[in-house]
Motif scaffolding. Structure first.
Motif, PDB file in Angstrom:
ATOM      1  N   LEU A  37     -11.427   6.427  -9.522  1.00 44.35           N
ATOM      2  CA  LEU A  37     -10.928   5.256  -9.723  1.00 44.35           C
ATOM      3  C   LEU A  37      -9.382   6.217  -8.775  1.00 44.35           C
ATOM      4  O   LEU A  37      -8.523   4.943  -7.714  1.00 44.35           O
ATOM      5  CB  LEU A  37     -10.150   4.549 -10.937  1.00 44.35           C
ATOM      6  CG  LEU A  37      -8.960   4.288 -11.091  1.00 44.35           C
ATOM      7  CD1 LEU A  37      -9.241   2.980 -10.424  1.00 44.35           C
ATOM      8  CD2 LEU A  37      -8.213   4.104 -12.374  1.00 44.35           C
ATOM      9  N   ALA A  38      -9.214   7.520  -9.172  1.00 42.77           N
ATOM     10  CA  ALA A  38      -8.345   8.301  -7.811  1.00 42.77           C
ATOM     11  C   ALA A  38      -8.365   8.052  -6.629  1.00 42.77           C
ATOM     12  O   ALA A  38      -7.331   7.722  -6.093  1.00 42.77           O
ATOM     13  CB  ALA A  38      -7.922   9.223  -8.335  1.00 42.77           C
ATOM     14  N   ALA A  39      -9.725   8.278  -6.446  1.00 45.41           N
ATOM     15  CA  ALA A  39      -9.989   7.709  -4.575  1.00 45.41           C
ATOM     16  C   ALA A  39     -10.162   6.284  -4.497  1.00 45.41           C
ATOM     17  O   ALA A  39      -8.701   6.123  -3.283  1.00 45.41           O
ATOM     18  CB  ALA A  39     -11.272   8.292  -4.439  1.00 45.41           C
ATOM     19  N   LEU A  40     -10.210   5.895  -4.760  1.00 47.79           N
ATOM     20  CA  LEU A  40      -9.159   3.794  -4.745  1.00 47.79           C
ATOM     21  C   LEU A  40      -8.240   3.862  -4.867  1.00 47.79           C
ATOM     22  O   LEU A  40      -8.019   3.428  -3.826  1.00 47.79           O
ATOM     23  CB  LEU A  40     -10.629   3.079  -5.963  1.00 47.79           C
ATOM     24  CG  LEU A  40     -12.087   3.547  -6.139  1.00 47.79           C
ATOM     25  CD1 LEU A  40     -12.424   2.493  -7.371  1.00 47.79           C
ATOM     26  CD2 LEU A  40     -12.121   2.874  -4.264  1.00 47.79           C
ATOM     27  N   LEU A  41      -7.083   4.516  -5.855  1.00 44.95           N
ATOM     28  CA  LEU A  41      -6.223   4.418  -5.497  1.00 44.95           C
ATOM     29  C   LEU A  41      -5.205   4.960  -4.465  1.00 44.95           C
ATOM     30  O   LEU A  41      -4.638   4.359  -3.703  1.00 44.95           O
ATOM     31  CB  LEU A  41      -5.465   4.910  -6.842  1.00 44.95           C
ATOM     32  CG  LEU A  41      -3.717   4.245  -7.346  1.00 44.95           C
ATOM     33  CD1 LEU A  41      -2.827   3.270  -7.326  1.00 44.95           C
ATOM     34  CD2 LEU A  41      -3.307   5.350  -8.418  1.00 44.95           C
ATOM     35  N   ALA A  42      -5.964   6.275  -4.522  1.00 43.07           N
ATOM     36  CA  ALA A  42      -5.002   6.118  -3.036  1.00 43.07           C
ATOM     37  C   ALA A  42      -6.323   5.852  -1.853  1.00 43.07           C
ATOM     38  O   ALA A  42      -4.674   5.664  -0.958  1.00 43.07           O
ATOM     39  CB  ALA A  42      -6.175   8.087  -3.067  1.00 43.07           C
ATOM     40  N   SER A  43      -6.780   5.396  -1.447  1.00 40.57           N
ATOM     41  CA  SER A  43      -6.994   4.218  -0.292  1.00 40.57           C
ATOM     42  C   SER A  43      -6.063   3.301  -0.209  1.00 40.57           C
ATOM     43  O   SER A  43      -5.702   2.781   0.750  1.00 40.57           O
ATOM     44  CB  SER A  43      -8.240   3.917  -0.165  1.00 40.57           C
ATOM     45  OG  SER A  43      -8.561   3.265   0.958  1.00 40.57           O
ATOM     46  N   GLY A  44      -5.827   2.453  -1.643  1.00 45.60           N
ATOM     47  CA  GLY A  44      -5.214   1.345  -1.737  1.00 45.60           C
ATOM     48  C   GLY A  44      -4.070   1.815  -1.280  1.00 45.60           C
ATOM     49  O   GLY A  44      -2.706   0.895  -0.082  1.00 45.60           O
ATOM     50  N   VAL A  45      -2.992   2.833  -2.123  1.00 44.36           N
ATOM     51  CA  VAL A  45      -1.393   3.244  -1.283  1.00 44.36           C
ATOM     52  C   VAL A  45      -1.356   3.485  -0.276  1.00 44.36           C
ATOM     53  O   VAL A  45      -0.154   3.262   0.627  1.00 44.36           O
ATOM     54  CB  VAL A  45      -1.734   4.000  -2.525  1.00 44.36           C
ATOM     55  CG1 VAL A  45       0.341   5.367  -2.191  1.00 44.36           C
ATOM     56  CG2 VAL A  45      -1.344   3.678  -3.918  1.00 44.36           C
ATOM     57  N   THR A  46      -2.324   4.367   0.916  1.00 45.56           N
ATOM     58  CA  THR A  46      -2.023   5.273   1.952  1.00 45.56           C
ATOM     59  C   THR A  46      -2.089   3.513   2.737  1.00 45.56           C
ATOM     60  O   THR A  46      -1.849   3.655   3.723  1.00 45.56           O
ATOM     61  CB  THR A  46      -2.695   5.777   2.213  1.00 45.56           C
ATOM     62  OG1 THR A  46      -5.170   5.884   1.548  1.00 45.56           O
ATOM     63  CG2 THR A  46      -3.113   7.134   1.683  1.00 45.56           C
ATOM     64  N   ALA A  47      -2.868   2.403   3.150  1.00 49.90           N
ATOM     65  CA  ALA A  47      -3.163   1.212   3.405  1.00 49.90           C
ATOM     66  C   ALA A  47      -1.680   0.435   3.216  1.00 49.90           C
ATOM     67  O   ALA A  47      -1.640  -0.261   4.343  1.00 49.90           O
ATOM     68  CB  ALA A  47      -3.616   0.241   2.672  1.00 49.90           C
ATOM     69  N   VAL A  48      -1.004   0.888   2.730  1.00 47.33           N
ATOM     70  CA  VAL A  48       0.587   0.176   2.476  1.00 47.33           C
ATOM     71  C   VAL A  48       1.672   1.519   2.865  1.00 47.33           C
ATOM     72  O   VAL A  48       2.150   0.956   3.488  1.00 47.33           O
ATOM     73  CB  VAL A  48       1.417   0.137   1.075  1.00 47.33           C
ATOM     74  CG1 VAL A  48       2.800  -1.069   0.545  1.00 47.33           C
ATOM     75  CG2 VAL A  48      -0.627  -0.860   0.622  1.00 47.33           C
ATOM     76  N   THR A  49       1.656   2.579   2.041  1.00 47.16           N
ATOM     77  CA  THR A  49       2.294   3.736   2.700  1.00 47.16           C
ATOM     78  C   THR A  49       1.690   5.016   2.628  1.00 47.16           C
ATOM     79  O   THR A  49       0.745   5.274   1.564  1.00 47.16           O
ATOM     80  CB  THR A  49       3.684   3.496   1.466  1.00 47.16           C
ATOM     81  OG1 THR A  49       4.874   4.570   2.272  1.00 47.16           O
ATOM     82  CG2 THR A  49       3.705   4.011   0.541  1.00 47.16           C
ATOM     83  N   ASP A  50       2.571   6.058   3.454  1.00 45.83           N
ATOM     84  CA  ASP A  50       2.156   7.272   3.440  1.00 45.83           C
ATOM     85  C   ASP A  50       2.851   8.314   2.915  1.00 45.83           C
ATOM     86  O   ASP A  50       2.686   9.275   2.823  1.00 45.83           O
ATOM     87  CB  ASP A  50       1.993   7.787   5.189  1.00 45.83           C
ATOM     88  CG  ASP A  50       1.037   6.951   5.951  1.00 45.83           C
ATOM     89  OD1 ASP A  50       0.577   6.456   5.109  1.00 45.83           O
ATOM     90  OD2 ASP A  50       1.167   7.015   7.528  1.00 45.83           O
TER      91      ASP A  50
END
Length: 413
Positions: free
Chosen positions: A148-161
């Motif tokens: 889940l952490a990997a999925l969240l990281a992918s989703g957040v970085t798609a919006v902001t770095d």
């Protein structure tokens, strides 16, 4: 559903949340190592030291964690450690330079060591109190947290770095999970058991024995458990770090197939941990660890001898299946020996996880990666040997020490 079953499920979910938190927190900051590298302008060697510093913190936390387990008990220590891990994420999002980042990650390792011991103590206490196997499923939730952490990281970085946004969101989620889980955690505590024992036997106990109670040398049984944990985590960690490179450089698999080594091992471990508690109930912990580690070692050795992509992947699957239940079972056995034994075994496991991949690298550098992977197979075989020297929980196992029994089975009311 009976009240006893309700109590078991509530505590199982709460303790599982602790395992989830540990996997989630670790995968969250590791997934953003490239961002940390860019923000602090770090080189590859500095990144390697960052990763090692966290492991060192966890490995050297044993004396402190052992004392805190005695003073606080596993419920309070697990809550405090989990909250500290959330704070560490916030600190990593704003830390201004490399030396401070090293310091933050060292304390991250210490907090990881505390949560690792405390949550496994909770899991062992749950099994002892309700006489049901559950530790393997609890360990499976660690992998779910990482996913889940990997999925969240992918989703957040798609919006902001921005690290502050990502780590702030992750820290808030961790805090919410800890607050929600706390009421379901078991209210056992070694300190309480020790205090009760002191009051009933104070007059009869020799003074020199009391003076030694703050620290006890590990027993031979504890050392066998520690060795099993070391070689088990060496096997586990080396497969994660070296399987893709072995497929690519030695087996000459296509670039798209190289990551399948990690995937095969991970999927087999998660699936095995889901079902391993049933196997433990039916066959016993000792047989599961002995047979599983033999399967891992023999399967990998035959795959290395055969060569080829398909045999190699089958061998990797044998490793994932065979070692999946090693750490859950060893943690349960160590918890029966008391807080000090559990803390030491956990620290030795962290050391194996930290040092194992590097040792395999040294062997591969001096010979070849084939011999490095052969050392992984040998490590799994050593686990099987150690398992024959451990008194596993079960009807035929010797009783745990009185202090450990009181600690594991204390009334939560």
């Amino acid at each position: 559903m009976s009240p006893v079953r309700d109590d078991f499920r509530r505590s199982q979910v709460a303790i599982g949340a602790l395992f989830f938190v540990l996997g989630f927190q670790y995968a969250t900051w590791v997934s953003r190592v490239p961002a940390l590298k860019a923000r602090l302008d770090l080189g590859e060697a500095q990144i390697g030291l960052l990763l090692m510093t966290c492991g060192i913190g966890a490995a050297v936390s044993f004396p402190l964690v052992a004392v805190l387990m005695r003073r606080l008990g596993s419920r309070l220590l697990s809550v405090l450690s989990a909250l500290v891990l959330g704070v560490i994420l916030l600190a990593l999002s704003v830390v201004p330079n490399y030396p401070l980042t090293l310091l933050v990650l060292f304390f991250d390792g210490v907090a990881v060591g505390g949560l690792n011991v405390a949550m496994n103590a909770q899991g062992a206490a749950l099994e002892a109190r309700f006489e049901r196997t559950t530790m393997s499923r609890l360990h499976a939730t660690f992998s779910a947290g990482s996913l889940l952490a990997a999925l969240l990281a992918s989703g957040v970085t798609a919006v902001t770095d921005t690290l502050a946004v990502h780590f702030g969101l992750a820290a808030a989620l961790l805090a919410a999970l800890v607050v929600a889980a706390r009421p379901g955690l078991l209210a056992e505590g070694p300190a309480a058991a020790d205090a009760s024992a002191d009051s009933s036997a104070d007059a009869a106990e020799p003074a020199e024995r009391k003076q030694r109670r703050g620290f006890a040398l590990p027993t031979v049984a504890t050392l066998w458990m520690g060795l099993a944990m070391v070689f088990g985590t060496v096997t586990e960690g080396a497969m994660n770090d070296w399987s893709a490179l072995y497929l690519k450089d030695y087996v000459h698999a296509d670039a798209g197939l190289a990551p399948m080594g990690i995937a095969v091992v991970s999927v087999m471990m998660v699936c095995a941990r889901i079902f391993a508690d049933g196997w433990r109930t039916r066959f016993g912990d000792g047989r599961i660890v002995t047979t599983g580690s033999l399967l891992a070692g023999l399967g990998l050795a035959l795959a290395l001898a055969a060569g080829g992509v398909v045999p190699t992947l089958i061998g990797f699957a044998c490793v994932g299946l065979g070692v999946a239940a090693v750490t859950p079972c060893v943690y349960v056995a160590a918890a029966r020996q008391g807080a000090d034994a559990l803390s030491l075994v956990a620290a030795m496991g962290t050391t194996g996880l930290l040092a194992g991949p590097a040792v395999i690298g040294f062997i591969a550098g001096a010979t070849s990666l084939l011999w490095g992977m052969a050392a992984v197979a040998a490590s799994a075989a050593v686990v099987s040997l150690c398992a024959t020297r451990i008194s596993w929980p079960g009807r035929d196992a010797p009783a745990a020490p009185a202090e450990a029994e009181a600690w594991l089975a204390a009334d939560p009311s």
